[in-house]
Design a protein around this motif. Structure first.
Motif, PDB file in Angstrom:
ATOM      1  N   SER A 114     -11.104  -0.320 107.915  1.00 54.10           N
ATOM      2  CA  SER A 114     -12.444  -0.069 108.439  1.00 54.10           C
ATOM      3  C   SER A 114     -12.393   1.125 109.374  1.00 54.10           C
ATOM      4  O   SER A 114     -11.399   1.326 110.081  1.00 54.10           O
ATOM      5  N   LEU A 115     -13.443   1.924 109.377  1.00 54.58           N
ATOM      6  CA  LEU A 115     -13.564   3.076 110.276  1.00 54.58           C
ATOM      7  C   LEU A 115     -14.502   2.699 111.408  1.00 54.58           C
ATOM      8  O   LEU A 115     -15.647   2.316 111.172  1.00 54.58           O
ATOM      9  N   LEU A 116     -14.008   2.784 112.648  1.00 55.86           N
ATOM     10  CA  LEU A 116     -14.768   2.332 113.805  1.00 55.86           C
ATOM     11  C   LEU A 116     -15.372   3.479 114.606  1.00 55.86           C
ATOM     12  O   LEU A 116     -16.545   3.424 114.984  1.00 55.86           O
ATOM     13  N   SER A 117     -14.590   4.520 114.870  1.00 58.50           N
ATOM     14  CA  SER A 117     -15.096   5.646 115.651  1.00 58.50           C
ATOM     15  C   SER A 117     -14.149   6.827 115.516  1.00 58.50           C
ATOM     16  O   SER A 117     -13.023   6.692 115.016  1.00 58.50           O
ATOM     17  N   LEU A 118     -14.588   7.992 115.968  1.00 52.20           N
ATOM     18  CA  LEU A 118     -13.751   9.188 116.002  1.00 52.20           C
ATOM     19  C   LEU A 118     -14.364  10.204 116.951  1.00 52.20           C
ATOM     20  O   LEU A 118     -15.529  10.094 117.334  1.00 52.20           O
ATOM     21  N   ASP A 119     -13.557  11.205 117.326  1.00 50.56           N
ATOM     22  CA  ASP A 119     -14.018  12.299 118.178  1.00 50.56           C
ATOM     23  C   ASP A 119     -14.069  13.585 117.362  1.00 50.56           C
ATOM     24  O   ASP A 119     -13.129  13.877 116.598  1.00 50.56           O
ATOM     25  N   LEU A 120     -15.147  14.359 117.547  1.00 50.29           N
ATOM     26  CA  LEU A 120     -15.321  15.626 116.837  1.00 50.29           C
ATOM     27  C   LEU A 120     -15.608  16.737 117.831  1.00 50.29           C
ATOM     28  O   LEU A 120     -16.217  16.510 118.877  1.00 50.29           O
ATOM     29  N   ALA A 121     -15.195  17.959 117.467  1.00 50.12           N
ATOM     30  CA  ALA A 121     -15.495  19.119 118.304  1.00 50.12           C
ATOM     31  C   ALA A 121     -15.619  20.361 117.430  1.00 50.12           C
ATOM     32  O   ALA A 121     -14.978  20.463 116.367  1.00 50.12           O
ATOM     33  N   GLU A 122     -16.447  21.324 117.886  1.00 49.11           N
ATOM     34  CA  GLU A 122     -16.483  22.623 117.247  1.00 49.11           C
ATOM     35  C   GLU A 122     -15.125  23.299 117.426  1.00 49.11           C
ATOM     36  O   GLU A 122     -14.434  23.069 118.422  1.00 49.11           O
ATOM     37  N   TRP A 123     -14.750  24.149 116.468  1.00 49.70           N
ATOM     38  CA  TRP A 123     -13.446  24.821 116.552  1.00 49.70           C
ATOM     39  C   TRP A 123     -13.547  26.181 115.883  1.00 49.70           C
ATOM     40  O   TRP A 123     -14.241  26.338 114.870  1.00 49.70           O
ATOM     41  N   GLY A 124     -12.836  27.157 116.433  1.00 45.89           N
ATOM     42  CA  GLY A 124     -12.849  28.498 115.866  1.00 45.89           C
ATOM     43  C   GLY A 124     -13.871  29.389 116.542  1.00 45.89           C
ATOM     44  O   GLY A 124     -14.581  28.978 117.465  1.00 45.89           O
ATOM     45  N   ASN A 201     -16.597  26.977 108.147  1.00 42.64           N
ATOM     46  CA  ASN A 201     -16.901  25.562 108.411  1.00 42.64           C
ATOM     47  C   ASN A 201     -15.733  24.825 109.082  1.00 42.64           C
ATOM     48  O   ASN A 201     -15.249  23.802 108.585  1.00 42.64           O
ATOM     49  N   SER A 202     -15.282  25.342 110.208  1.00 46.08           N
ATOM     50  CA  SER A 202     -14.145  24.720 110.891  1.00 46.08           C
ATOM     51  C   SER A 202     -14.616  23.718 111.940  1.00 46.08           C
ATOM     52  O   SER A 202     -15.675  23.880 112.540  1.00 46.08           O
ATOM     53  N   PHE A 203     -13.800  22.683 112.146  1.00 44.29           N
ATOM     54  CA  PHE A 203     -14.063  21.688 113.191  1.00 44.29           C
ATOM     55  C   PHE A 203     -12.771  20.939 113.488  1.00 44.29           C
ATOM     56  O   PHE A 203     -11.792  21.014 112.734  1.00 44.29           O
ATOM     57  N   ALA A 204     -12.764  20.223 114.604  1.00 42.09           N
ATOM     58  CA  ALA A 204     -11.596  19.460 115.027  1.00 42.09           C
ATOM     59  C   ALA A 204     -11.941  17.973 115.061  1.00 42.09           C
ATOM     60  O   ALA A 204     -13.066  17.593 115.410  1.00 42.09           O
ATOM     61  N   VAL A 205     -10.970  17.142 114.701  1.00 41.98           N
ATOM     62  CA  VAL A 205     -11.149  15.690 114.732  1.00 41.98           C
ATOM     63  C   VAL A 205      -9.962  15.067 115.457  1.00 41.98           C
ATOM     64  O   VAL A 205      -8.824  15.538 115.334  1.00 41.98           O
ATOM     65  N   ASP A 206     -10.230  14.014 116.224  1.00 42.31           N
ATOM     66  CA  ASP A 206      -9.172  13.367 117.002  1.00 42.31           C
ATOM     67  C   ASP A 206      -9.566  11.923 117.275  1.00 42.31           C
ATOM     68  O   ASP A 206     -10.728  11.533 117.105  1.00 42.31           O
ATOM     69  N   ASN A 207      -8.584  11.131 117.693  1.00 44.27           N
ATOM     70  CA  ASN A 207      -8.808   9.746 118.135  1.00 44.27           C
ATOM     71  C   ASN A 207      -9.641   8.948 117.130  1.00 44.27           C
ATOM     72  O   ASN A 207     -10.666   8.360 117.463  1.00 44.27           O
ATOM     73  N   ILE A 208      -9.159   8.933 115.896  1.00 47.29           N
ATOM     74  CA  ILE A 208      -9.836   8.186 114.836  1.00 47.29           C
ATOM     75  C   ILE A 208      -9.452   6.716 114.979  1.00 47.29           C
ATOM     76  O   ILE A 208      -8.295   6.343 114.778  1.00 47.29           O
ATOM     77  N   GLU A 209     -10.417   5.884 115.308  1.00 42.90           N
ATOM     78  CA  GLU A 209     -10.153   4.454 115.516  1.00 42.90           C
ATOM     79  C   GLU A 209     -10.417   3.698 114.216  1.00 42.90           C
ATOM     80  O   GLU A 209     -11.511   3.775 113.651  1.00 42.90           O
ATOM     81  N   VAL A 210      -9.409   2.993 113.744  1.00 41.85           N
ATOM     82  CA  VAL A 210      -9.509   2.236 112.504  1.00 41.85           C
ATOM     83  C   VAL A 210      -9.054   0.800 112.743  1.00 41.85           C
ATOM     84  O   VAL A 210      -8.349   0.496 113.699  1.00 41.85           O
ATOM     85  N   GLY A 211      -9.482  -0.094 111.855  1.00 45.33           N
ATOM     86  CA  GLY A 211      -9.086  -1.494 111.938  1.00 45.33           C
ATOM     87  C   GLY A 211      -8.878  -2.058 110.552  1.00 45.33           C
ATOM     88  O   GLY A 211      -8.963  -1.346 109.546  1.00 45.33           O
ATOM     89  N   GLU A 212      -8.613  -3.341 110.497  1.00 44.18           N
ATOM     90  CA  GLU A 212      -8.431  -4.001 109.212  1.00 44.18           C
ATOM     91  C   GLU A 212      -9.749  -4.047 108.454  1.00 44.18           C
ATOM     92  O   GLU A 212     -10.829  -4.071 109.043  1.00 44.18           O
TER      93      GLU A 212
END
Length: 249
Positions: A114-124, A201-212
């Motif tokens: 399951s996908l719970l949350s994530l962090d996104l940011a502009e990049w480049g 179309n660049s971007f950054a992703v981090d802290n992807i929270e996942v579960g069962e």
């Protein structure tokens, strides 16, 4: 008789405590994919030429060997003092056909999640930044679900503002075989001499929270508070009967 009443009250209290503990206990603990197992030194970035893994999740470019993905740390105004993953989706300005397909995330052992949350940011540089990210979840039982996320425009680097924005996902994202990330809608100049023939179309992703993974219920289920109320009433009745019987004895 007093002793019997105490036993009855203790039984009722124990039953209620056990019930509340079971119903309020959290689900299996989620994990956060923070890419620190692929750590990059601050103020640096490294191109990714093949798939990478983090927290037993695979991030796989569709066309390995290209340099459209990177691991970075506090680069291009996307600062959170940690390593994050960069995705760059090239698109032809005229045909809108992608040169490089998006990155796909899945468990190494192919188990649904399951996908719970994530962090996104502009990049480049500004003209290369995606203004939206299209996240597509592929359901383990077939079909897919898509969420379009618009960026908040905050890119102050080491300044006081948060460059990354947190996005949460609802229960529909609970039984996924994989997730696709795609940046879209980068700015296009009206002057062809100022732009290459494609969007980055660049971007950054981090802290992807996942579960069962868990199946979404098909029938309406009472809220936890309602369930507690129902069981509490039943437990009270049971405790009263138990106390009465013990008293009579």
């Amino acid at each position: 008789m007093t002793h019997s009443k105490v036993i009855g009250k203790l039984s009722l209290t124990t039953a209620l405590a056990t019930l509340i503990a079971v119903l309020s206990s959290p689900a299996a603990q989620a994990i956060v994919i923070d890419f620190e197992d692929n750590a990059i030194e601050p103020n640096n970035n490294e191109d990714v030429l093949s798939s990478i893994t983090s927290q037993d999740f695979l991030f796989e470019p569709t066309l390995p060997g290209e340099t459209q993905y990177a691991l970075a740390n506090n680069v291009f105004e996307a600062h959170n003092d940690s390593t994050y993953f960069v995705i760059r989706n090239l698109v032809d300005n005229d045909t809108l056909e992608p040169f490089i397909n998006p990155v796909i995330m899945s468990q190494v052992n192919e188990t649904p999640f399951s996908l719970l949350s994530l962090d996104l940011a502009e990049w480049g540089v500004p003209q290369d930044q995606a203004t939206r990210v299209e996240v597509t979840g592929f359901l383990a039982g077939g079909g897919s679900i898509t969420k379009l996320i618009s960026f908040d425009g905050v890119t102050d680097g080491s300044g006081p503002l948060e460059d990354f924005q947190t996005v949460t996902f609802n229960q529909q994202w609970s039984n996924l075989s994989s997730v696709e990330f795609k940046g879209i809608d980068a700015p296009v100049s009206d002057d062809p001499s100022e732009e290459p023939g494609f969007q980055v179309n660049s971007f950054a992703v981090d802290n992807i929270e996942v579960g069962e993974a868990f199946e979404e219920p098909h029938t309406e289920v009472p809220e936890p508070a309602s369930i507690l109320g129902i069981f509490a009433l039943g437990a009270v009745g049971f405790g009263s009967r138990l106390t009465k019987k013990i008293t009579q004895r």
